[in-house]
Design a protein around this motif. Structure first.
Motif, PDB file in Angstrom:
ATOM      1  N   ALA A  84       0.966  -1.298   0.139  1.00 49.73           N
ATOM      2  CA  ALA A  84       0.056   0.113   0.070  1.00 49.73           C
ATOM      3  C   ALA A  84       0.919   1.125  -0.004  1.00 49.73           C
ATOM      4  N   VAL A  85       1.910   1.073   0.665  1.00 48.54           N
ATOM      5  CA  VAL A  85       3.004   2.265   0.638  1.00 48.54           C
ATOM      6  C   VAL A  85       3.602   2.545  -0.357  1.00 48.54           C
ATOM      7  N   GLN A  86       3.984   1.320  -1.028  1.00 47.76           N
ATOM      8  CA  GLN A  86       4.847   1.468  -2.449  1.00 47.76           C
ATOM      9  C   GLN A  86       3.878   1.965  -3.828  1.00 47.76           C
ATOM     10  N   ARG A  87       2.771   1.705  -3.488  1.00 55.30           N
ATOM     11  CA  ARG A  87       1.903   2.145  -4.457  1.00 55.30           C
ATOM     12  C   ARG A  87       1.769   3.700  -4.639  1.00 55.30           C
ATOM     13  N   TRP A  88       1.787   4.296  -3.307  1.00 58.20           N
ATOM     14  CA  TRP A  88       1.960   5.814  -3.231  1.00 58.20           C
ATOM     15  C   TRP A  88       3.089   6.390  -3.610  1.00 58.20           C
ATOM     16  N   LEU A  89       4.261   5.639  -2.994  1.00 56.52           N
ATOM     17  CA  LEU A  89       5.799   6.195  -3.481  1.00 56.52           C
ATOM     18  C   LEU A  89       5.778   6.170  -4.935  1.00 56.52           C
ATOM     19  N   SER A  90       5.144   5.245  -5.951  1.00 49.21           N
ATOM     20  CA  SER A  90       5.113   5.348  -7.241  1.00 49.21           C
ATOM     21  C   SER A  90       4.336   6.492  -7.720  1.00 49.21           C
ATOM     22  N   VAL A  91       3.429   6.851  -7.018  1.00 46.03           N
ATOM     23  CA  VAL A  91       2.599   8.132  -7.576  1.00 46.03           C
ATOM     24  C   VAL A  91       3.326   9.266  -7.379  1.00 46.03           C
ATOM     25  N   ALA A  92       4.081   9.309  -6.079  1.00 45.14           N
ATOM     26  CA  ALA A  92       5.089  10.457  -5.930  1.00 45.14           C
ATOM     27  C   ALA A  92       5.983  10.451  -6.790  1.00 45.14           C
ATOM     28  N   SER A  93       6.565   9.349  -7.499  1.00 42.42           N
ATOM     29  CA  SER A  93       7.506   9.345  -8.449  1.00 42.42           C
ATOM     30  C   SER A  93       7.080   9.642  -9.844  1.00 42.42           C
ATOM     31  N   GLY A  94       5.692   9.275  -9.887  1.00 42.56           N
ATOM     32  CA  GLY A  94       5.094   9.479 -11.287  1.00 42.56           C
ATOM     33  C   GLY A  94       4.084  10.517 -11.446  1.00 42.56           C
TER      34      GLY A  94
END
Ligand SMILES: N[C@@H](CCC(=O)N[C@@H](CS)C(=O)NCC(=O)O)C(=O)O
Length: 206
Positions: free
Chosen positions: A92-102
């Protein structure tokens, strides 16, 4: 520990904010981006991408990339709640880290690069992308207080900086009321460290 930093970089602010939230000591080393210090051989030796932020934790441990730095700091120095270890919680955290970088990098971050740093992106296109991701995040935050769990995680930290300063890129984020309340919750966390403001763009309603 040293953090290579620039005060107007939201990527660098993510790392600076988390260092402050978890209360670790770090020397903050300002990299003069305007003078091209990040493209000198000395800096490229620590980050061949020629970008801030970079964390040097001594003994040869050098971490480049803002979200990688958040993961490193969370695993090494923070309470486990900042980056849950169970499979679903970590994902769940990684999903939003990807959004931060995307979507955040190509939306509100890019819109601010146009106004604050003169980047040659299509302003309408990047502002539209910013509204698309803010609409989505606002809907997610309708049913919970934090983006990836029922407590703050590094996903909230990663998303904060460019959303908070989106108005500097002429992105009117004030209409997203769940986002506004979430930003205020982050700003109320003990150890919060603000992202330096510029007078550019839409005036801050706060
Ligand atoms: N993926 C990297 C992106 C970092 C980044 O874009 N840093 C910008 C400052 S906000 C930079 O150093 N730009 C200089 C360049 O790319 O030449 C991260 O998350 O840290």
């Amino acid at each position: 520990m040293k953090l290579y930093f620039h005060p107007l970089s939201g990527h660098a602010h993510r790392a600076r904010l988390f260092i402050s939230l978890i209360g670790v000591d770090a020397d903050i080393v300002e990299v003069d981006l305007a003078k091209g210090e990040h493209k000198t051989p000395a800096f490229l030796a620590i980050n061949p991408f020629g970008q801030v932020p970079v964390l040097d934790d001594g003994h040869g441990v050098i971490i480049a990339d803002s979200t990688a730095i958040l993961v490193y700091l969370a695993k090494k120095y923070a309470e486990k709640s900042w980056l849950p270890e169970d499979a679903a919680g970590a994902a769940a955290v990684q999903r939003w880290l990807s959004v931060a970088s995307g979507q955040i990098a190509y939306g509100p971050c890019a819109a601010r690069l146009v106004t604050v740093f003169g980047a040659k992106f299509d302003a309408d296109e990047v502002i539209a992308r910013a509204h698309a991701i803010l609409t989505l995040i606002d809907a997610e935050l309708a049913s919970r207080q934090w983006i990836a769990a029922n407590h703050p995680t590094i996903a909230d930290v990663a998303l904060y900086s460019y959303i908070a300063r989106a108005p500097e890129g002429n992105v009117d984020r004030f209409r997203y009321h769940n986002v506004t309340a979430w930003l205020a919750r982050i700003e109320a966390l003990p150890g919060f460290f603000p992202f330096q403001k510029t007078p550019i763009g839409i005036a801050d309603a706060a």
